[in-house]
Design a protein around this motif. Structure first.
Motif, PDB file in Angstrom:
ATOM      1  N   SER A   7       0.414  -1.122   0.015  1.00  0.00           N
ATOM      2  CA  SER A   7      -0.026  -0.023   0.118  1.00  0.00           C
ATOM      3  C   SER A   7       1.101   0.939   0.035  1.00  0.00           C
ATOM      4  N   GLY A   8       0.315   2.272  -0.417  1.00  0.00           N
ATOM      5  CA  GLY A   8       1.325   2.823  -0.475  1.00  0.00           C
ATOM      6  C   GLY A   8       1.575   4.442  -1.376  1.00  0.00           C
ATOM      7  N   GLY A   9       1.267   3.472  -2.917  1.00  0.00           N
ATOM      8  CA  GLY A   9       1.434   4.482  -3.539  1.00  0.00           C
ATOM      9  C   GLY A   9       0.164   5.279  -4.368  1.00  0.00           C
ATOM     10  N   GLY A  10       0.751   6.362  -5.734  1.00  0.00           N
ATOM     11  CA  GLY A  10      -0.035   7.708  -5.685  1.00  0.00           C
ATOM     12  C   GLY A  10       0.841   7.697  -6.844  1.00  0.00           C
ATOM     13  N   LEU A  11       0.612   9.747  -6.526  1.00  0.00           N
ATOM     14  CA  LEU A  11       0.775  10.681  -7.533  1.00  0.00           C
ATOM     15  C   LEU A  11       1.375  11.340  -6.210  1.00  0.00           C
ATOM     16  N   ALA A  12       2.886  11.610  -6.605  1.00  0.00           N
ATOM     17  CA  ALA A  12       3.645  12.813  -5.812  1.00  0.00           C
ATOM     18  C   ALA A  12       4.355  14.224  -7.186  1.00  0.00           C
ATOM     19  N   GLN A  13       4.133  15.087  -6.554  1.00  0.00           N
ATOM     20  CA  GLN A  13       5.010  16.046  -7.792  1.00  0.00           C
ATOM     21  C   GLN A  13       6.370  15.714  -7.305  1.00  0.00           C
ATOM     22  N   ALA A  14       7.296  16.755  -8.386  1.00  0.00           N
ATOM     23  CA  ALA A  14       8.752  16.104  -8.244  1.00  0.00           C
ATOM     24  C   ALA A  14       9.423  17.068  -6.740  1.00  0.00           C
ATOM     25  N   GLY A  15      10.212  16.069  -5.891  1.00  0.00           N
ATOM     26  CA  GLY A  15      10.550  16.977  -4.388  1.00  0.00           C
ATOM     27  C   GLY A  15       9.562  15.822  -3.101  1.00  0.00           C
ATOM     28  N   GLY A  16       8.517  15.514  -3.396  1.00  0.00           N
ATOM     29  CA  GLY A  16       7.949  15.239  -2.840  1.00  0.00           C
ATOM     30  C   GLY A  16       8.332  14.226  -2.444  1.00  0.00           C
ATOM     31  N   SER A  17       7.631  13.355  -1.187  1.00  0.00           N
ATOM     32  CA  SER A  17       7.546  12.226  -0.683  1.00  0.00           C
ATOM     33  C   SER A  17       6.264  10.763  -0.571  1.00  0.00           C
ATOM     34  N   LEU A  18       6.779  10.060  -0.972  1.00  0.00           N
ATOM     35  CA  LEU A  18       5.958   8.535   0.000  1.00  0.00           C
ATOM     36  C   LEU A  18       5.666   7.716   0.692  1.00  0.00           C
ATOM     37  N   ARG A  19       5.652   6.967   1.021  1.00  0.00           N
ATOM     38  CA  ARG A  19       6.137   5.808   2.235  1.00  0.00           C
ATOM     39  C   ARG A  19       5.143   4.403   1.561  1.00  0.00           C
TER      40      ARG A  19
END
Length: 120
Positions: A7-19
């Motif tokens: 779980s935890g995927g998705g869309l992020a902007q450059a420079g952002g974070s995801l876990r």
């Protein structure tokens, strides 16, 4: 049947974070050594980060200093913290681990994959 559930995927902007998280299904299993892989369109699957049963870690050069692999043994869960994301990090991310049963049986298990998309 033992499974790894991501779980935890998705869309992020450059420079952002995801876990990303990867949990073992079932209470009688635990994760030993494990890795995160990714596969971008038209490219082979590559290992991104690995962690041993003793929590030693290793990273591919392109993510060093930006990604962190970790584990919570109490929750039987693997994590991938991704910071300073770049558009080239866009891929389907998979966890893979050696899962031990309560009875000592070892399984090599893949998660179902989760999409990570980084926009510029």
């Amino acid at each position: 049947q033992v499974r790894l559930v991501e779980s935890g995927g998705g869309l992020a902007q450059a420079g952002g974070s995801l876990r990303l998280s990867c949990a073992v299904s079932g209470s009688r299993f635990s994760i030993s050594a494990a890795s995160w892989y990714r596969q971008a369109p038209g490219k082979p699957r590559e290992v991104v980060a690995s962690i041993t049963s003793g929590s030693y870690t290793n990273y591919t050069d392109s993510v060093k200093g930006r990604f962190t692999i970790s584990r919570d043994n109490a929750k039987n869960t693997l994590y991938l913290q991704m910071n300073s994301l770049k558009p080239e990090d866009t891929a389907v991310y998979y966890c893979n681990g050696v899962v031990l049963s309560y009875y000592g049986t070892r399984y090599n298990v893949w998660g179902q994959g989760t999409q990570v998309t980084v926009s510029s």
